[in-house]
Design a protein around this motif. Sequence first.
Motif, PDB file in Angstrom:
ATOM      1  N   LYS A  21      -8.857  -3.817  -2.707  1.00  0.00           N
ATOM      2  CA  LYS A  21      -9.351  -2.715  -3.540  1.00  0.00           C
ATOM      3  C   LYS A  21      -8.209  -1.925  -4.175  1.00  0.00           C
ATOM      4  N   GLN A  22      -7.082  -1.810  -3.470  1.00  0.00           N
ATOM      5  CA  GLN A  22      -5.971  -1.012  -3.971  1.00  0.00           C
ATOM      6  C   GLN A  22      -5.036  -1.800  -4.886  1.00  0.00           C
ATOM      7  N   LEU A  28       0.827  -1.206   0.000  1.00  0.00           N
ATOM      8  CA  LEU A  28       0.000   0.000   0.000  1.00  0.00           C
ATOM      9  C   LEU A  28       0.865   1.260   0.000  1.00  0.00           C
ATOM     10  N   VAL A  39      -9.108  -3.098   2.057  1.00  0.00           N
ATOM     11  CA  VAL A  39      -8.280  -2.028   1.490  1.00  0.00           C
ATOM     12  C   VAL A  39      -7.215  -2.618   0.561  1.00  0.00           C
ATOM     13  N   CYS A  40      -6.582  -3.709   1.007  1.00  0.00           N
ATOM     14  CA  CYS A  40      -5.545  -4.350   0.187  1.00  0.00           C
ATOM     15  C   CYS A  40      -6.117  -4.840  -1.139  1.00  0.00           C
ATOM     16  N   LYS A  84       2.042   1.746  -3.503  1.00  0.00           N
ATOM     17  CA  LYS A  84       0.914   2.107  -4.374  1.00  0.00           C
ATOM     18  C   LYS A  84       0.438   3.536  -4.126  1.00  0.00           C
ATOM     19  N   LEU A  85       0.162   3.871  -2.879  1.00  0.00           N
ATOM     20  CA  LEU A  85      -0.489   5.144  -2.560  1.00  0.00           C
ATOM     21  C   LEU A  85       0.484   6.310  -2.477  1.00  0.00           C
TER      22      LEU A  85
END
Length: 357
Positions: A108-109, A62, A105-106, A65-66
């Motif tokens: 979806k991302q 994450l 969250v994992c 990614k973010l």
Amino acid sequence: KRRFQDIQLIIIDAEDSNKYSFLKRLYKSIVFAFTAVAYALRNDYQVVISSSGPLTIGLPGLAGKLLRKKKFVFEVRDLWPQGSVELQKLTNPIAIKLAYWFEGVCYKQADLVVPCSVDMERSIKQRYPQTHTLVIPNASDSSFYIVPHENPKVFPDFVQGKHIMLYAGSLGLMDDCMQIVEAARLLKNKDIAIVFAGEGAERSVLERACQKYALKNVFFTGLLPKTDIIKWFYLSTASLVTFKDLPVLSSNSPNKLFDSFAAGVPVIQTTRGWIKDLVNDAHCGINACPNDYQNLANAMDWMVDNPEARDLMAANALDLAKTQFNRDKLAREYILAIDNMVDYKDKYLLKLEKSTP
């Protein structure tokens, strides 16, 4: 830092073991995750792959990614936190809710979610239907299984001349190897030896049970190098795959299954999910009823009494290792899926793709 086959490894000192308490394992996983986050924030890369469990390993993915806009691959080797909940390792309602939220969250991302079995994929898709998935099970490395020319280094007298039923893997709570010990009680007078090759938190419990029942047909090797595990497989009439009878564990993709296939050894297994279907469809072993010790003992006995049918199952198991679960084939699928996510085409991967039959 280490190098292995031209790959630079960064080794984080946060070892895990199923001998540790839940809190100690949680602490170790958090240390590992946050150390990995630091590397994810400063290292040069294009794709970050987080391989779970534990679920906390999603944090570096994450972060990449973010915060750095990198591609994120979330590999699901176990369905956590579902496993912790079903095993009653995670019981606090707030912690459970938080864990399921983080899991979501994992998913979806992630640009790509890689479950290790079709049952895992089904579970993920039911809850997050928009998730892009690619099933890559644990693989069989048939090239490693050369025919050995000697017995294992430790080979007790009582095993010689017997039909060996091999359990090669972790001896943890989820593996429920006690059902094998209970089946061994029913095979006391049979020409069968049961060998546990592995280590784990439940080993002492299993050994005490064997002492209590005065079992002389069970042997524990402890941890072994892969070269010795191979020797045990080649000596075995069948291998054993057991887990607790929980839905989440029936979705597992255990290494011991694929090692057995690679060695050309049929399996006797007790799960109710995709492995049961595979054994039925591919005729590569026997499905025993979970927690039915007599049924498990009968399956071992049948393998001994039906050598021609057993050999056919063995051939089918080896065929699976060379085709459906071939390590090189699955690696190519995985690499090409990752390569298709980024904005360039690596010449080596393109060459690999074109040369693949």
